[in-house]
Design a protein around this motif. Structure first.
Motif, PDB file in Angstrom:
ATOM      1  N   ALA A  20       0.879  -1.186   0.076  1.00 48.29           N
ATOM      2  CA  ALA A  20       0.147   0.021   0.092  1.00 48.29           C
ATOM      3  C   ALA A  20       0.705   1.379   0.001  1.00 48.29           C
ATOM      4  CB  ALA A  20      -0.870  -0.103   1.219  1.00 48.29           C
ATOM      5  N   TYR A  21       2.051   1.238   0.779  1.00 52.32           N
ATOM      6  CA  TYR A  21       2.863   2.597   0.833  1.00 52.32           C
ATOM      7  C   TYR A  21       4.160   2.361   0.355  1.00 52.32           C
ATOM      8  CZ  TYR A  21      -1.070   3.467   4.062  1.00 52.32           C
ATOM      9  OH  TYR A  21      -2.348   3.608   4.586  1.00 52.32           O
ATOM     10  N   GLY A  22       4.760   1.260   0.108  1.00 51.06           N
ATOM     11  CA  GLY A  22       5.911   1.133  -0.650  1.00 51.06           C
ATOM     12  C   GLY A  22       7.129   1.275   0.312  1.00 51.06           C
ATOM     13  N   GLN A  23       6.866   1.351   1.751  1.00 52.49           N
ATOM     14  CA  GLN A  23       8.053   1.663   2.544  1.00 52.49           C
ATOM     15  C   GLN A  23       7.418   0.862   3.784  1.00 52.49           C
ATOM     16  OE1 GLN A  23       9.435   5.658   2.994  1.00 52.49           O
ATOM     17  NE2 GLN A  23       7.917   6.543   1.568  1.00 52.49           N
ATOM     18  N   VAL A  24       8.568   0.254   4.439  1.00 49.94           N
ATOM     19  CA  VAL A  24       8.127  -0.693   5.526  1.00 49.94           C
ATOM     20  C   VAL A  24       9.123  -0.390   6.856  1.00 49.94           C
ATOM     21  CG1 VAL A  24       8.038  -3.070   6.239  1.00 49.94           C
ATOM     22  CG2 VAL A  24       7.657  -2.574   3.969  1.00 49.94           C
ATOM     23  N   PRO A  25       8.874   0.225   7.975  1.00 50.71           N
ATOM     24  CA  PRO A  25       9.440   0.327   9.065  1.00 50.71           C
ATOM     25  C   PRO A  25       9.860  -0.961   9.572  1.00 50.71           C
ATOM     26  CG  PRO A  25       7.596   1.817   8.885  1.00 50.71           C
ATOM     27  CD  PRO A  25       7.349   0.780   7.914  1.00 50.71           C
ATOM     28  N   MET A  80       4.236 -15.644   0.300  1.00 52.71           N
ATOM     29  CA  MET A  80       5.450 -15.572  -0.323  1.00 52.71           C
ATOM     30  C   MET A  80       5.141 -15.667  -1.732  1.00 52.71           C
ATOM     31  SD  MET A  80       8.419 -17.608   1.710  1.00 52.71           S
ATOM     32  CE  MET A  80       7.765 -19.002   1.935  1.00 52.71           C
ATOM     33  N   ALA A  81       3.921 -16.246  -2.238  1.00 48.12           N
ATOM     34  CA  ALA A  81       3.659 -16.498  -3.519  1.00 48.12           C
ATOM     35  C   ALA A  81       3.093 -15.286  -3.834  1.00 48.12           C
ATOM     36  CB  ALA A  81       2.773 -17.567  -3.624  1.00 48.12           C
ATOM     37  N   ARG A  82       2.082 -14.521  -3.155  1.00 43.22           N
ATOM     38  CA  ARG A  82       1.582 -13.155  -3.417  1.00 43.22           C
ATOM     39  C   ARG A  82       2.590 -12.300  -3.804  1.00 43.22           C
ATOM     40  NH1 ARG A  82      -3.249 -11.265  -0.157  1.00 43.22           N
ATOM     41  NH2 ARG A  82      -4.188 -13.132  -1.109  1.00 43.22           N
ATOM     42  N   MET A  83       3.851 -12.352  -2.832  1.00 39.59           N
ATOM     43  CA  MET A  83       4.716 -11.117  -2.892  1.00 39.59           C
ATOM     44  C   MET A  83       5.719 -11.684  -4.469  1.00 39.59           C
ATOM     45  SD  MET A  83       6.420 -10.515   0.648  1.00 39.59           S
ATOM     46  CE  MET A  83       6.895 -12.115   0.998  1.00 39.59           C
ATOM     47  N   TYR A  84       5.959 -12.730  -4.556  1.00 47.15           N
ATOM     48  CA  TYR A  84       7.050 -12.998  -5.673  1.00 47.15           C
ATOM     49  C   TYR A  84       5.959 -12.701  -6.892  1.00 47.15           C
ATOM     50  CZ  TYR A  84      10.802 -15.429  -3.606  1.00 47.15           C
ATOM     51  OH  TYR A  84      11.812 -15.620  -3.066  1.00 47.15           O
ATOM     52  N   LEU A  85       4.529 -13.005  -6.965  1.00 50.25           N
ATOM     53  CA  LEU A  85       3.924 -12.557  -8.088  1.00 50.25           C
ATOM     54  C   LEU A  85       3.871 -11.091  -8.446  1.00 50.25           C
ATOM     55  CD1 LEU A  85       1.898 -13.893 -10.388  1.00 50.25           C
ATOM     56  CD2 LEU A  85       0.120 -13.482  -8.602  1.00 50.25           C
ATOM     57  N   ASN A  86       3.906 -10.355  -7.338  1.00 50.24           N
ATOM     58  CA  ASN A  86       4.049  -8.945  -7.338  1.00 50.24           C
ATOM     59  C   ASN A  86       5.170  -8.116  -7.275  1.00 50.24           C
ATOM     60  OD1 ASN A  86       0.969  -7.884  -7.266  1.00 50.24           O
ATOM     61  ND2 ASN A  86       0.967  -9.489  -5.748  1.00 50.24           N
ATOM     62  N   LYS A  87       6.240  -9.098  -7.307  1.00 53.04           N
ATOM     63  CA  LYS A  87       7.732  -8.443  -7.109  1.00 53.04           C
ATOM     64  C   LYS A  87       8.135  -7.601  -8.101  1.00 53.04           C
ATOM     65  CE  LYS A  87      12.538 -10.066  -6.446  1.00 53.04           C
ATOM     66  NZ  LYS A  87      13.398 -10.958  -6.753  1.00 53.04           N
ATOM     67  N   VAL A  88       7.996  -7.637  -9.232  1.00 48.13           N
ATOM     68  CA  VAL A  88       8.300  -6.708 -10.067  1.00 48.13           C
ATOM     69  C   VAL A  88       7.644  -5.335  -9.969  1.00 48.13           C
ATOM     70  CG1 VAL A  88       6.615  -7.306 -11.969  1.00 48.13           C
ATOM     71  CG2 VAL A  88       8.684  -6.267 -12.795  1.00 48.13           C
ATOM     72  N   VAL A  89       6.467  -5.281  -9.638  1.00 42.87           N
ATOM     73  CA  VAL A  89       5.739  -4.278  -9.289  1.00 42.87           C
ATOM     74  C   VAL A  89       6.358  -3.441  -8.011  1.00 42.87           C
ATOM     75  CG1 VAL A  89       3.574  -2.912  -8.535  1.00 42.87           C
ATOM     76  CG2 VAL A  89       3.604  -5.074 -10.270  1.00 42.87           C
ATOM     77  N   TYR A  90       6.750  -4.109  -7.140  1.00 46.59           N
ATOM     78  CA  TYR A  90       7.275  -3.458  -5.693  1.00 46.59           C
ATOM     79  C   TYR A  90       8.522  -3.199  -6.007  1.00 46.59           C
ATOM     80  CZ  TYR A  90       3.284  -6.246  -3.425  1.00 46.59           C
ATOM     81  OH  TYR A  90       2.270  -6.536  -3.198  1.00 46.59           O
ATOM     82  N   ASP A 115       9.590  -1.692  -8.801  1.00 42.96           N
ATOM     83  CA  ASP A 115       9.390  -0.540  -9.913  1.00 42.96           C
ATOM     84  C   ASP A 115       8.094   0.077  -9.826  1.00 42.96           C
ATOM     85  OD1 ASP A 115       9.719   1.534 -11.556  1.00 42.96           O
ATOM     86  OD2 ASP A 115      10.408   0.357 -13.247  1.00 42.96           O
ATOM     87  N   ARG A 116       7.864   0.793  -8.757  1.00 41.67           N
ATOM     88  CA  ARG A 116       6.519   1.291  -8.589  1.00 41.67           C
ATOM     89  C   ARG A 116       5.782   1.951  -9.604  1.00 41.67           C
ATOM     90  NH1 ARG A 116       4.846  -1.084  -3.195  1.00 41.67           N
ATOM     91  NH2 ARG A 116       2.857  -0.725  -4.280  1.00 41.67           N
ATOM     92  N   TYR A 117       6.561   2.765 -10.272  1.00 42.42           N
ATOM     93  CA  TYR A 117       6.196   3.702 -11.310  1.00 42.42           C
ATOM     94  C   TYR A 117       6.656   3.150 -12.689  1.00 42.42           C
ATOM     95  CZ  TYR A 117       6.127   5.843  -6.952  1.00 42.42           C
ATOM     96  OH  TYR A 117       6.151   6.202  -5.281  1.00 42.42           O
ATOM     97  N   GLY A 118       7.039   1.868 -12.904  1.00 41.15           N
ATOM     98  CA  GLY A 118       7.479   1.509 -14.388  1.00 41.15           C
ATOM     99  C   GLY A 118       6.125   1.370 -15.144  1.00 41.15           C
ATOM    100  N   SER A 119       6.507   0.969 -16.430  1.00 45.46           N
ATOM    101  CA  SER A 119       5.449   0.524 -17.502  1.00 45.46           C
ATOM    102  C   SER A 119       6.013  -0.687 -18.118  1.00 45.46           C
ATOM    103  CB  SER A 119       5.248   1.702 -18.422  1.00 45.46           C
ATOM    104  OG  SER A 119       6.245   2.035 -18.991  1.00 45.46           O
ATOM    105  N   ASN A 120       5.056  -1.379 -18.661  1.00 44.58           N
ATOM    106  CA  ASN A 120       5.398  -2.490 -19.334  1.00 44.58           C
ATOM    107  C   ASN A 120       6.130  -3.643 -18.480  1.00 44.58           C
ATOM    108  OD1 ASN A 120       4.125  -1.603 -21.712  1.00 44.58           O
ATOM    109  ND2 ASN A 120       5.814  -0.201 -22.131  1.00 44.58           N
TER     110      ASN A 120
END
Length: 541
Positions: free
Chosen positions: A148-153, A207-217, A219-224
């Motif tokens: 949600a926020y891209g940063q983890v304390p 862990m599966a959910r994180m690996y599925l979204n890893k490329v998003v996490y 590079d939060r603002y990337g495309s393609n």
């Protein structure tokens, strides 16, 4: 046990499990607080972390962020009702700011969960099941913060010093830390079926959910987005382990039973946030407004022998509804009583489930109370919005952010109703977080992105479970997976994350035209930003 000095206020929160919001801070002899925690049993130390998860997954927090910012749901302003300072409009139009109420409160609930999990870790014995659960819960709170926020304390899981500033993890470092911590405690997590305690299968699902979204996490603002083969293979391996564990089975009879009050240990559910109508150490009273906020104020339902009404707020969006097959998909609607005039036995009355569209029918009422006939039957009549404008509850698909009347907008009745109080805050419906259908569809998506494997079989495993062999698909594309996730997981905290991963988040839908990729993450609230070294405001805010 490991010991750290604390103040009484934190100790009280830990032992009471966030059951009260009115704890007054009183700093006294720190040794006393430490002694009480040191002598507490393991479950009492662990319970606050579990209980705080109910706040993160509350109806206004992570639910609102995931649902009302996406194309699946809207909470429109109806007359003077539900404006609430514009918070829901801002969520829908992607015009939130760092001071937005629900982005701020969700972040606060997450950081409270991080704190209670870390506190439990610091007092529990390493190698025990409870210690492993505390680490797993910490990991889950970390994932929500990352998503949600891209940063983890983060304060670590060894030699925790609460006087030191936390690290701030992002992207790959956050993912690697979460995975490493989960793997370190995996042998101590329980196996088998337990939907309200963190198990090995729940950890693998995360862990599966994180690996599925890893490329998003990363590079939060990337495309393609280009999904790596290694990450997709990890998703396939982890989901396969859970699917083949034999502990879970797809629901084949009644899709909506997964969201009933007795859904604890349902065969398909892997892990859920526990709710109970009575106080227990893990779990407790929580909200059921995920459904009541989507019901007409004139629609009455039976609750433990009493009666209650909806709150006439949230609804589905027409474009999302148009993706369904409303005739053949049992997930769209379940009829528990005929939606037409007639008479039924009082004992047979149970609210209809799914999407409530068109003119609704319900129990005849007078002055807001049900009319029960002498033979203990009730008359089914057209529903009127008796607490507002007394028009008929004819829920049309077309709706706008400033609704033309109280009736427009298809209501959502996915989660069951089970309430005790007038505020609808008590329920035994556990909030589903991981279930087996998600593992099948994650694996199907990973296989398609990898270009290897039988994705069609995984999609059809879910579809056949829901609608039988005639409901199977003949092809498998990424779009098929995206649509299927919408059909199966609507109103379940998935949609925002899915839309970002499938590169649909910047699309337009009803009254939403914003295409700013900065809105893929929410802003850091001003308070934590000022008080926590290392936190930085996300771009665009």
């Amino acid at each position: 046990m490991k010991k750290h000095s604390i103040i009484l206020s934190l100790m009280m929160v830990l032992l009471l499990g966030f059951q009260s919001c009115d704890i007054e801070e009183e700093i006294i002899d720190e040794a006393l607080g430490e002694e009480l925690l040191t002598n507490a049993d393991a479950l009492s130390l662990l319970a606050p972390a579990y209980n705080n998860m109910r706040r993160v997954y509350g109806h206004r927090w992570f639910f609102a962020l995931q649902t009302f910012s996406s194309d699946e749901g809207m909470l429109p302003t109806r007359g003077s009702d539900w404006f609430d300072g514009g918070v829901f409009q801002e969520l829908h139009t992607h015009n939130w700011t760092p001071t937005h109420r629900y982005t701020t409160e969700t972040f606060e609930h997450i950081t409270a969960g991080l704190a209670t999990s870390s506190q439990a870790i610091s007092f529990l014995n390493e190698g025990t099941q409870e210690y492993a659960e505390a680490v797993a819960l910490l990991s889950h709170f970390m994932w929500v913060a990352l998503d949600a926020y891209g940063q983890v304390p983060y304060r670590g899981i060894t030699d925790i010093n609460f006087n030191d500033d936390p690290q701030i993890l992002t992207g790959s470092e956050a993912i690697a830390t979460i995975v490493t911590n989960l793997e370190s405690v995996m042998p101590s997590l329980p196996t088998g079926k337990n939907t309200v305690r963190y198990t090995q299968d729940a950890a693998k699902s995360l862990m599966a959910r994180m690996y599925l979204n890893k490329v998003v996490y990363e590079d939060r603002y990337g495309s393609n987005y280009s999904f790596s083969n290694e990450d997709m293979q990890r998703v396939i391996d982890l989901t396969t382990e859970v699917i083949n564990s034999g502990s879970h089975a797809l629901e084949t009879n009644d899709y909506f039973s997964m969201f009933d009050p007795d859904n604890e240990n349902h065969p398909e559910i892997i892990w859920a946030v526990k709710n109970e109508k009575t106080s227990v150490r893990i779990g407790g009273r929580s909200v059921s407004r995920n459904t009541t906020n989507g019901l007409s104020r004139g629609l009455l339902y039976k609750v433990d022998g009493g009666w209650e009404e909806g709150s006439d707020a949230g609804c589905a969006l027409p474009g999302f509804l148009d993706t369904f097959d409303p005739v053949n998909d049992p997930r769209y609607f379940k009829e528990n009583y005929p939606n037409e005039e007639g008479t039924i036995a009082l004992a047979d009355y149970e609210i209809n489930r799914g999407f409530l569209e068109g003119q609704l029918y319900g129990i005849k009422t007078e002055d807001g109370s049900p009319v029960i006939n002498e033979d203990q039957t009730v008359d089914i009549v057209p529903v009127q919005l008796f607490t507002r404008d007394f028009t008929l509850a004819n829920h049309t698909r077309q709706v706008s952010l400033i609704a033309e009347n109280q009736s427009v907008g298809v209501r959502v009745s996915k989660w069951s109703i089970e309430d005790l109080g007038a505020n609808r805050d008590d329920t035994g419906v556990d909030i589903v977080v991981f279930r087996l259908a998600d593992l099948y569809l994650m694996r199907a998506e990973a296989q398609l992105r990898l270009g290897s494997g039988d994705a069609l079989s995984d999609i059809n495993a879910v579809r056949v479970a829901r609608g039988g062999s005639d409901f199977a698909k003949g092809n498998a594309t990424l779009e098929d997976v995206y649509l299927e996730r919408g059909f199966d997981f609507y109103w379940e905290y998935h949609r925002r994350t899915d839309q970002i991963r499938f590169e649909k988040w910047e699309d337009s839908w009803v009254d939403k035209t914003d295409s700013d990729p900065n809105k893929r993450v929410f802003p850091i609230p001003p308070g934590p930003l000022a008080q926590t070294p290392g936190l930085v405001q996300n771009p665009g805010y």
